[in-house]
Design an enzyme around this catalytic site. Structure first.
Site, short mmCIF file in Angstrom:
data_model
loop_
_atom_site.label_atom_id
_atom_site.label_comp_id
_atom_site.label_asym_id
_atom_site.label_seq_id
_atom_site.Cartn_x
_atom_site.Cartn_y
_atom_site.Cartn_z
N HIS A 77 -39.48 16.67 22.98
CA HIS A 77 -38.94 18.18 22.95
C HIS A 77 -39.69 19.13 23.71
O HIS A 77 -39.87 20.28 23.74
CB HIS A 77 -39.07 18.88 21.40
CG HIS A 77 -38.04 18.05 20.61
ND1 HIS A 77 -36.72 18.22 20.45
CD2 HIS A 77 -38.39 17.34 19.61
CE1 HIS A 77 -36.32 17.59 19.60
NE2 HIS A 77 -37.42 16.73 19.07
N ASN A 150 -31.82 19.08 14.66
CA ASN A 150 -31.37 18.29 15.84
C ASN A 150 -29.85 18.66 15.97
O ASN A 150 -29.27 19.37 14.87
CB ASN A 150 -31.58 16.86 16.03
CG ASN A 150 -32.83 16.57 16.22
OD1 ASN A 150 -33.62 17.13 16.82
ND2 ASN A 150 -33.20 15.47 15.55
N HIS A 341 -42.56 23.44 12.24
CA HIS A 341 -43.21 22.52 11.34
C HIS A 341 -42.30 22.20 10.26
O HIS A 341 -41.97 23.34 9.34
CB HIS A 341 -44.59 22.95 10.79
CG HIS A 341 -45.36 21.98 10.09
ND1 HIS A 341 -44.62 21.06 9.19
CD2 HIS A 341 -46.65 21.50 10.07
CE1 HIS A 341 -45.74 20.31 8.66
NE2 HIS A 341 -46.81 20.34 9.49
N TYR A 364 -46.49 16.94 12.43
CA TYR A 364 -46.26 18.27 12.98
C TYR A 364 -47.62 18.88 13.13
O TYR A 364 -48.02 19.74 13.96
CB TYR A 364 -45.30 18.97 12.40
CG TYR A 364 -43.83 18.88 12.90
CD1 TYR A 364 -43.21 19.61 13.71
CD2 TYR A 364 -43.44 17.53 12.81
CE1 TYR A 364 -41.95 19.29 14.21
CE2 TYR A 364 -42.02 17.28 13.22
CZ TYR A 364 -41.32 18.12 13.99
OH TYR A 364 -40.15 17.78 14.51
#
Length: 714
Positions: A77, A150, A341, A364
């Site tokens: 990302h 997503n 996160h 994360y």
């Protein structure tokens, strides 16, 4: 034997798992300390459907190393766009959750949203065939809540243990750092061909969902199954959905490749300009809610991230909307430094034992420590909570808060006991009291072993046009794979989804579909077992078609062409009245009109009026526009001899875009397309200059996005 045959034989041997295995008996997988690994596919869990355990040193070492491989760019990302906005609730969800921002319909919750591609670097293209990240940070009164998702509702893998392997496979190959932001290469498809659990996600990635027309025109999903907890401590499972108000639209793969060459910032620029012009993107938030008692009633496992819940089984309930109304003031300070996160939750939202989610909860934080260089990344302005923050965490690199007093521990008496622990009824977060009684084990539940039925459901739910796009995408991607054995394995897996699909792809590859798909690697147990405990199977679905999975079966909820880019192909001698009437109709409908001509500056109409030019033919390209108009004009026939205009019209026609013409403009169209009769319904023509009916018809046609029937006939 021909040279090419030698090459193919070599590739087949290199890619054959059985051949390689016999030559690598001394190359066992180990930890960084040299300890041999018995199971590299499953994290250590409290029971086969239980929570992942912190003591799993193999998982922690593998993900920790992966998280710190690249700095300072995000490992995945990396390429992103973002915007500020707000969320407002339609109806209170207090029956299901005590989360304040989902209870109070009078509160506008500030949000910051980041969209991204996954595989490419920061300098890659927006138009890669890829998953798109869709992450929302809610600045609630109870603390920050991050819905990290997503634009696809499922994922490639079931267990976080395989995440480093997945990304290593899709990233540029390590020996030559090729290709960038692309999955069409050997290592990715080698991995996928050995991971049948990925086949559902592969259908999504090979579909038009992977190449959206705009970030404003794609759905978003939370991917995992989460929990809602109400004030009675009752639990419901929940799936999150974002539905775009503009509807879903995509581009063709040929178009995407050309856009990448013309404007690799296409999506980023589109989002920025839409917000900057006041055309604020909107999505509605929907939820699928499943009672705790219904956890096992489906023919798939709710905890399996490679599965979705068909909307026909559990409808999506729309509960609110999100509006993005402000661009970032500084790209680095906000878009780059924002830290999402999935573990940032508020009371009323909790986790499930989804083994991919469990791994992300560790990953994360670890990633942010590496990328942002400090445990104080929460103090960066874009990450700060608007709720009061009190704790005993102190110091560390880049600490900004100045904590006063001598007490930094709990319990204490010197500070009056402050800060206090909050009781549950005072808003204190408490994890759901889920019963756990299981053995420590590296194994997956048998309920995770169906890898093909939802892949088949997705493919069968597409229109014939969308299915053809999937076939072409697979043919393109696998055509880039040099190792024959990998292509053979993929054809075998595709045949488990749909034999016609597999045969069409095989034909494009000059191959035949294997009679039997090769057995996958062992995902059920460790290497000490020779058999496959959980062999992939197909479970008959309760539904055979889900219209919600198709883009073309779901027209936009509102008919609008707002922000659509329309090209007017012009030159000296164009008719000014023809331009004026069509331009007025399009602008009234919210579209953006660009005058394209042989040169910048101005052109002179046949009436002697100077017309400002927005782009020259050297700069412009049809792939950057949603529709085309060729106006009338005594000299407009000159366009048919301009090379760039020929390419512009040919590509527009090829990409199924609507084209409107008036009077002499129709002769330009006929000449370039080499058609005596332009009776294609996607071509709107008129002999009348300034025809209001033509303008109205063109506006209406553009709301449909594309004239896909043209592709079906070609």
């Amino acid at each position: 034997m021909k040279k090419n045959d030698n090459h193919n034989e070599k590739n087949a041997k290199e890619g054959d798992l059985e051949l390689n295995k016999s030559n690598a008996t001394d190359q066992f997988l180990t930890t960084n300390q040299g300890v041999k690994i018995n199971d590299n596919n499953n994290s250590l869990k409290a029971g086969e459907r239980g929570a992942s355990l912190l003591e799993d040193f193999i998982l922690r070492e593998k993900i920790t190393h992966f998280d710190h491989e690249r700095i300072p760019e995000r490992i995945v990302h990396a390429r992103g766009s973002a915007a500020h906005g707000y969320f407002e609730l339609y109806n209170s969800m207090e029956k299901y959750t005590k989360a304040g921002f989902l209870n109070d319909t009078n509160t506008k919750t500030p949000v910051f949203v980041r969209f991204s591609t996954v595989a490419g670097s920061r300098g890659s293209t927006d138009l890669a065939r890829d998953v798109r990240g869709f992450s929302v940070k809610f600045y609630t009164q109870e603390g920050n809540y991050d819905l990290v998702g997503n634009n696809m509702p499922v994922f490639f893998i079931q267990d976080a243990m395989k995440f480093p392997d997945l990304i290593h496979a899709v990233k540029p190959e390590p020996h030559n750092e090729i290709p960038q932001a692309a999955s069409a290469h050997d290592t990715f498809w080698d991995f996928i061909s050995l991971m049948p659990e990925s086949m559902h996600m592969i259908m999504w990635v090979m579909s038009d969902r992977a190449i959206p027309r705009s970030l404003r025109m794609m759905e978003g999903f939370g991917v995992h199954t989460f929990r809602f907890i109400n004030d009675k401590n009752e639990s419901h499972f929940v799936k999150f959905h974002w539905k775009p108000k503009l509807g879903m639209h995509s581009v063709l793969w040929d178009e995407a490749q050309k856009i990448s060459g013309k404007n690799s910032d296409f999506h980023k620029q589109d989002l920025w300009e839409a917000i900057d012009s006041g055309n604020f993107p909107e999505w509605e938030l929907g939820v699928q809610i499943i009672p705790e008692s219904d956890e096992h009633k489906f023919d798939f496992d709710l905890l399996d991230p490679t599965k979705l819940i068909p909307e026909e089984l559990v409808p999506v309930t729309i509960i609110g909307k999100m509006v993005l109304n402000r661009n970032p003031d500084n790209f680095f300070a906000e878009t780059e430094q924002v830290a999402f996160h999935p573990g940032h939750v508020v009371p009323g939202i909790d986790f499930t034992n989804d083994p991919l989610l469990q791994g992300r909860l560790f990953s994360y934080t670890d990633t942010q420590l590496s990328r942002l260089g400090s445990p104080n990344f929460h103090e960066i302005p874009i990450n700060r909570t608007i709720a009061p923050m009190h704790n005993n965490q102190r110091d560390g690199h880049m600490r900004q808060e100045i904590a006063t007093g001598k007490v930094s521990y709990h319990p204490n008496s010197l500070g009056g006991g402050c800060p206090f622990q909050a009781k549950i009824d005072e808003g204190g977060f408490a994890s759901f009291n889920e019963r756990i009684d299981a053995h420590k084990i590296r194994e997956r539940s048998d309920s995770f072993s169906d890898h093909f039925s939802q892949a088949k459901l997705f493919y069968d739910s597409q229109t014939a046009i969308e299915q053809e796009h999937i076939i072409k995408a697979l043919s393109f991607e696998l055509g880039k794979v040099e190792t024959v054995a990998i292509r053979e394995r993929m054809l075998g897996l595709l045949s488990e989804i749909d034999k016609i699909l597999a045969n069409k792809v095989a034909k494009e590859l000059g191959m035949v579909v294997p009679k039997e798909a090769k057995k996958p690697i062992n995902h059920g147990v460790g290497a000490d077992d020779d058999h496959i405990k959980h062999e992939p199977k197909i479970v008959k679905q309760n539904i055979e078609i889900s219209d919600a999975l198709s883009i073309l079966k779901n027209p936009p909820p509102i008919s609008t062409i707002a922000t659509r880019q329309i090209a007017f192909l012009c030159c000296d001698g164009v008719n000014a009245a023809s331009i004026k009437n069509m331009k007025l109709a399009l602008k009234d409908a919210g579209a953006v009109v660009k005058i394209i001509a042989p040169h910048l500056g101005t052109i002179l109409s046949e009436e002697g009026i100077e017309i400002s030019v927005d782009q020259s033919y050297l700069i412009a390209a049809s792939v950057l526009f949603d529709g085309v108009f060729i106006p009338a004009g005594k000299e407009i026939l000159k366009l048919k001899d301009i090379k760039e205009v020929k390419e512009f019209i040919t590509d527009s026609y090829k990409h199924c875009k609507y084209i409107a013409t008036e009077n002499q403009g129709t002769d330009v169209l006929k000449s370039i397309l080499n058609k005596e009769n332009v009776n294609d319904a996607g071509l709107l023509i008129s002999e009348t200059i300034g025809d209001k009916n033509l303008a109205s018809s063109f506006v209406n046609a553009l709301t449909k996005h594309r004239f896909w029937e043209r592709e079906a006939k070609s």
